[in-house]
Design an enzyme around this catalytic site. Structure first.
Site, PDB file in Angstrom:
ATOM      1  N   ASP A   8      17.582 -35.116 -16.437  1.00 38.31           N
ATOM      2  CA  ASP A   8      18.518 -35.760 -17.347  1.00 38.31           C
ATOM      3  C   ASP A   8      19.485 -36.545 -16.448  1.00 38.31           C
ATOM      4  OD1 ASP A   8      20.215 -36.254 -19.646  1.00 38.31           O
ATOM      5  OD2 ASP A   8      21.538 -34.718 -18.805  1.00 38.31           O
TER       6      ASP A   8
HETATM    7 MG   LIG Z   1      23.187 -34.863 -20.138  1.00 39.38          MG
END
Ligand SMILES: [Mg+2]
Length: 242
Positions: A8
């Site tokens: 991420d």
């Molecule tokens: Mg994040």
């Protein structure tokens, strides 16, 4: 064994909160809105978080929330909410201007380069994320990046991961889903997304290390690994034998 990593971006590799604050403060000066105080930024963060949760639940579309968060915020602090759309446009670009890494994310990704394929997996907008990846140098370090704007679906939607898995199968022949690890700070998008598509999940939650409270009673998706510092990724990846 883990054979590919999905990182991420915001809140995991990059300190999104620091970039967010800097971008809003810069634009407040540019617009002549006066000082943007810490209390104002906290208000914005609260409004913004609530809208992103709506997006994850599929209750609103992204173009709507991007503007609505500023409309709400401006209404609260006494700025003309009609400026929201133009402000948001500038904000998207300004977001890429401040690069702050979480832990030593740049060094870690550089160190792992060539040892394991690594990809970015982000729900951000294409303009902001492309600029951020370039400015941070992560575009050169990662083997690829998947951005929801381009794919047409957001994490945790399993459809976000369809092109991801296709690419990984091409890059790492014979790779199985349980050999893919997603590392992210969000239980609702990264970890739930990983669970939805059947890959392994690693929850990065540095705020616990800083003493923030975690709701232990909240229902959580399946977490395979938990880390408080990105350096702990070395313990999860057994790279010594490969
Ligand atoms: Mg994040």
């Amino acid at each position: 064994m883990i054979r590919a990593l999905l990182w991420d971006v915001d809140g995991t590799l990059l300190n999104f909160k620091a970039a967010e604050k800097a971008a809003i403060r810069t634009l407040f000066a540019e617009y002549g809105f006066g000082d943007c105080t810490d209390a104002m930024l906290a208000t914005y963060a609260e409004i913004n978080d609530a809208y992103w949760k709506k997006l994850e639940r599929g209750e609103m579309e992204k173009p709507q929330i991007l503007v609505r968060r500023f409309e709400d915020f401006f209404s609260v602090i006494g700025v003309d909410p009609r400026l929201s759309a133009a402000f948001n446009k500038k904000y998207q670009l300004a977001l890429g201007d401040t690069i702050v890494f979480c832990d030593d994310a740049d060094q870690i990704v550089a160190e792992l380069k060539g040892r394991i394929p690594q990809y970015g997996a982000s729900n951000g907008t294409l303009a902001a994320q492309t600029k951020k990846l370039e400015r941070s140098g992560l575009d050169q370090l990662l083997d690829g990046a998947f951005i929801s704007d381009q794919i047409g679906f957001e994490k945790p939607d399993a459809r976000f991961f369809i092109p991801v898995c296709e690419r990984l199968e091409a890059d790492v022949p014979g790779i199985r889903k349980e050999e893919i690890l997603i590392v992210g700070d969000s239980l609702t998008s990264d970890i739930q997304g990983g669970v939805n598509v059947g890959i392994r999940t690693c929850w990065y939650h540095p705020e616990v290390a800083a003493g923030a409270a975690v709701d232990e009673t909240a229902e959580r998706p399946r977490i395979d690994y938990e880390i408080r510092d990105l350096h702990e990724i070395y313990d999860i990846l057994d790279l010594t034998t490969s």
